[in-house]
Motif scaffolding. Structure first.
Motif, short mmCIF file in Angstrom:
data_model
loop_
_atom_site.label_atom_id
_atom_site.label_comp_id
_atom_site.label_asym_id
_atom_site.label_seq_id
_atom_site.Cartn_x
_atom_site.Cartn_y
_atom_site.Cartn_z
N LEU A 27 63.25 49.93 21.86
CA LEU A 27 63.44 48.70 22.63
C LEU A 27 62.64 48.76 23.93
CD1 LEU A 27 67.24 48.06 22.05
CD2 LEU A 27 65.30 47.04 20.87
N ALA A 71 68.11 43.36 26.33
CA ALA A 71 69.16 43.80 25.41
C ALA A 71 69.40 45.30 25.57
CB ALA A 71 68.74 43.49 23.97
N PRO A 90 62.82 40.20 26.52
CA PRO A 90 64.21 40.12 26.08
C PRO A 90 64.73 41.39 25.38
CG PRO A 90 63.13 38.06 25.62
CD PRO A 90 62.07 39.00 26.09
N PRO A 91 63.93 42.05 24.52
CA PRO A 91 64.46 43.28 23.93
C PRO A 91 64.81 44.33 24.99
CG PRO A 91 62.65 42.51 22.62
CD PRO A 91 62.70 41.64 23.83
#
Lengths: 601, 196, 100
Positions: A292, A250, A246-247
């Motif tokens: 990230l 993002a 998920p990061p």
């Protein structure tokens, strides 16, 4: 799928052992599309994943073979005229590779190999096909999500392929897509980001499904400490995918915003491109992207390696005819490894001006995480001790994994410490290191898996002689490709150089190795031909395999036919009585005790 | 062969498949929004000046939206409780309210966005607006996703209440968990973007 | 929550109403505090504290985390640990930068 046959078929409560399952004969004859294309059967989806991923592996490998021409003979015309013509003047005018095209090949080779090749093969294919069988489940917990996961992956793959044809070609900022370079790159980068969003979504769907399946659908008696190690590996892998991806999603959204909406998440103030100040608000942080990105990409390394270890463990236990040495320590090491993999990521970033406090933290965690890897590897190695080893093709591949991953892992240690990393960072040493983990390491293990489960999937065995040719060819030439990289890297040759380092004085001594590596890589390509022939020919011509071809103990072999039943896998719901690797038990009639077999009288 | 534990709980875990699944999905969502909040902190700390949200954004509208979203969370949980009490018509009413309130949320969001655009304020204006539009935009997408699911359960999907009430109640519970999470994200977004 | 009796559900409905009212009150408080223009550190602390309480109420009661199964707790604890890593490690890197 919705026939409500009888209650308790999943073995809830105390239940009778091996309760027979009703086979409804009024299955509606499923259409061709439902059976082979939009199937919800985990076995079909596993095969779809497998074939697609193998094709992408071949494609990604081809990109690399092209690059190796330019590296060995920079600026010389490509000898295969037709291929140069096919690629056209935008990429190879007069057969000479343009630097822009070289960069595309580099970025896409990495992306395709990792996200479209190895992970879908290791998790999507092997995980999907084998894991439900090994835990005695009729299917995945969410079959429709499973199908969606494959088709979203497929869409992501197509998106990546399409990106080669947009103006400016495919993404060309490296597979790491470091900002700000990637933000100002050509359109291909936008397509790359969209493709990544699809691939991440597919992974998330898959990982939720895997975890729920392993926790909820285990057969009766199959406690966690009786799970085959392959299932454990898939379990931890799924958690990594679930929480680390998920990061990056993002970050992908933020980079898309930067590229499409003109924001400056990753663009610092005062950026000047080709002498012209960039017209953006600024105030962003290029380091943010790196954080990230590596928050995913470091756990991703273990996503690549853990399923491979799982396959190797299965094959080794089976072919040494011995229990795995230290099963529990391997399991605990794997769980610990998975946990630690989330807090080591910034060892990729020692050269970003990191202060001593944080760098010490990440050096420490990096040294700690090498311990469980060594525990696993040592246990696998010790498992060989005193076994009467069967040297069949899957076993050869599995055995080669041990030293190859060993080299890959150990060469990583200097990179995990800031002082040597300052010298080695972004050199060919790094390329050599992670390729040893992924190519001679993981890929060899995945080949072992293909040869090992092929009889289960198709009901026929692959040809042993062709398999051995494939093994020795791959083993020798993989080392021929990657071993020289360490030498070049130690000499200081940087990665991502269009001419392979020709213009640098310090590279002259080791330039001859470029040709060695390139020729090895092309020979490695030739060595795959026996595999391809074997893979397709054996579907029809291979020897018929028995249900338990390798005389294995785990449920995938002992409780199913080859191939397993189309709906529900098992004729009777298996009930597990023992641990996963009870080979050569003293006093037993045969040298293996299947997990679903009751104690012998 | 049927897949076990789609409606009833597995004895040793005490969970049915869907519930474990949605919690895992929410865990990944936590990491998704976590990354965005982390980006926010990093950008804010790195910035020489950072505007006070209340001076640039419309706090009254956002406060109303907070109230709207919290109310929709309550009606959502009430719709599930109604099913637990076997009161289907009440379920329809509460679920209807939930959907209605989520539309109200989006409409207010729409006015907020358009008033910004009409003043020539876009994501590219500054890092503050960039993170504001991205985070609220992504949250808005989650709201739309929730509306789709809830509308399905309110309309065509409710047939399952007749055929398999337990499973239908489970579905509403799962949709509810997701919806409360969307609410939860907003509870943090609101002070972080608008009040600080 | 399956197997819960109608009576028990009826009782929880009362809880939901109480939680709802508390959430509303907390929303008003957090807006009111922001008008006071506290120092930025104090303002962040107060706003996040209130948000945390509200979040806990939603997760605890609406999402039934007050009485959930062990498996869910373990998953969430794991997630929280990694969430914290994601929150604090990048920022400590930024603060520990050599160029500062």
């Amino acid at each position: 799928m919705s026939e409500r046959t009888k209650k308790g078929s999943g073995g809830e409560g105390t239940g009778a052992e091996s309760a027979p399952v009703h086979h409804d004969d009024h299955h509606h004859e499923a259409s061709f599309w439902r059976t082979y294309v939009f199937s919800t059967d985990h076995k079909v989806i596993g095969i779809q994943y497998g074939v697609t991923a193998l094709l992408f592996l071949l494609f990604g490998f081809t990109l690399m073979m092209l690059m190796r021409w330019q590296l060995a003979y920079p600026g010389q015309a490509f000898p295969l005229q037709w291929l140069a013509d096919l690629l056209g003047p935008d990429r190879m005018p007069d057969g000479i590779m343009l630097p822009e095209f070289y960069n595309q090949l580099g970025a896409m080779h990495g992306t395709i190999m990792v996200f479209l090749g190895v992970v879908p093969l290791a998790v999507g294919a092997f995980g999907n096909y084998v894991m439900p069988l090994q835990i005695g489940a009729p299917d995945m917990a969410f079959p429709k999500l499973n199908m969606a996961s494959y088709w979203v992956y497929f869409a992501g793959g197509v998106t990546m392929l399409v990106s080669f044809f947009v103006p400016g070609g495919a993404a060309n900022s490296g597979w790491t897509s470091y900002a700000p370079l990637s933000v100002i790159a050509t359109t291909g980068q936008t397509v790359w980001l969209l493709g990544m969003v699809l691939l991440i979504t597919s992974s998330l769907l898959g990982s939720v499904n895997f975890i729920v399946t392993i926790i909820q659908l285990r057969a009766e008696g199959l406690t966690f400490m009786r799970l085959p190690f392959f299932v454990w590996a898939q379990f931890v892998t799924s958690f990594l995918l679930l929480l680390a991806f998920p990061p990056l999603e993002a970050a992908g959204v933020l980079q898309l915003m930067d590229r499409l909406a003109g924001t400056s998440f990753f663009l610092p103030s005062g950026l000047v491109v080709s002498g012209v100040p960039l017209d953006v608000a600024g105030g962003g942080s290029p380091l943010l992207w790196q954080h990230l990105f590596w928050f995913l990409a470091h756990p991703e390394v273990y996503v690549l390696i853990l399923p491979a270890m799982g396959i190797v463990a299965e094959v080794i236990a089976n072919n040494t005819r011995k229990p795995l040495w230290g099963y529990k320590s391997i399991v605990y090491a794997t769980v610990f490894l998975g946990f630690m993999s989330f807090i080591v990521w910034a060892h990729h970033m020692f050269l970003t001006g990191m202060g001593t406090t944080i760098s010490t933290f990440f050096q420490t965690t990096t040294m700690i995480i090498s311990v469980p890897s060594i525990v696993i590897l040592t246990a696998l190695l010790l498992s060989l001790w005193g076994g009467s080893i069967r040297f069949n093709t899957p076993m050869l591949f599995a055995l080669s994994f041990l030293p190859m991953f060993g080299i890959g892992g150990l060469t990583g240690l200097p990179l995990g410490l800031a002082p040597p990393d300052i010298h080695l960072h972004d050199t060919y040493y790094v390329i050599g290191h992670f390729h040893y983990v992924v190519a001679p390491g993981t890929l060899m293990a995945l080949f072992a898996g293909v040869y090992y489960w092929y009889p289960k999937v198709t009901g026929r065995t692959m040809n042993e002689s062709l398999g051995k040719i494939h093994f020795w060819g791959s083993f020798i030439f993989l080392n021929g490709v990657f071993m020289p990289m360490f030498i070049q890297g130690l000499a200081g040759v940087s990665r991502r150089l269009y001419d392979g380092g020709q213009i640098y004085a310090h590279a002259q001594e080791v330039l001859y190795l470029n040709e060695v590596m390139s020729v090895s890589s092309w020979l490695l390509g030739l060595a795959q031909i026996p595999f391809i022939i074997n893979f397709f020919m054996s579907v029809r011509k291979g020897k018929k395999a028995e249900a338990n071809h390798w005389q294995a103990t785990t449920l995938d072999w002992s409780a199913t036919t080859s191939p397993p039943l189309a709906h529900g896998n098992f004729e009777t719901v298996p009930h597990v009585h023992r641990g996963p690797y009870e080979y050569s038990v003293p006093g037993a009639k045969r040298d293996f005790l299947p997990q679903d077999q009751r104690a012998e009288a | 062969m049927e897949i076990p534990y789609t409606a009833t709980a597995r004895p040793d875990t005490g969970l049915y498949n869907g519930k474990l699944g949605i919690w895992l999905f929410l865990a990944s969502e936590v990491m998704l929004f976590g990354a965005l909040f982390s980006s926010y902190i990093l950008l804010r700390v790195g910035a020489p000046v950072w505007p006070h949200g209340s001076e640039l954004l419309n706090v009254p509208l956002a406060t109303i939206n907070t109230v709207v979203l919290i109310s929709s969370s309550v009606t959502m949980v009430m719709s599930w409780a109604s099913l637990m009490m076997k009161d289907f018509s009440k379920y329809r009413m509460y679920m209807g309210f939930t959907i209605l309130l989520s539309f109200v949320f989006l409409v207010i969001k729409y006015f907020e966005y358009t008033s910004k655009f009409s003043h020539d304020i876009f994501p590219s204006t500054s890092t503050f607006y960039a993170i504001y539009f991205t985070m609220t935009g992504l949250h808005g997408l989650h709201v739309i996703g929730g509306i789709v699911v809830n509308a399905y359960l309110w309309g065509p999907g409710n047939k399952m209440w007749k055929s398999d009430p337990q499973r239908f109640t489970n579905r509403v519970e799962i949709a509810g968990l997701y919806w409360h999470f969307v609410d939860l994200v907003w509870i943090f977004l609101f002070p972080v973007l608008y009040l600080l | 929550m399956e197997g819960t009796s109608v009576e028990a559900v009826r009782k929880t409905v009362r809880t939901y109403i109480i939680v709802f009212v508390s959430l509303m009150v907390l929303t008003l408080i957090t807006v009111a505090v922001s008008v006071l223009h506290l120092s930025i550190g104090m303002a962040i602390a107060v706003a996040l504290f209130i948000a945390l309480i509200k979040g806990t109420l939603v997760a605890g009661y609406f999402m039934h985390l007050m009485s959930e199964k062990k498996l869910i707790y373990s998953t969430l604890i794991l997630t929280v640990i990694f969430f914290m890593a994601l929150m604090f490690l990048p920022i400590s890197h930024a603060l520990d930068n050599l160029t500062r």
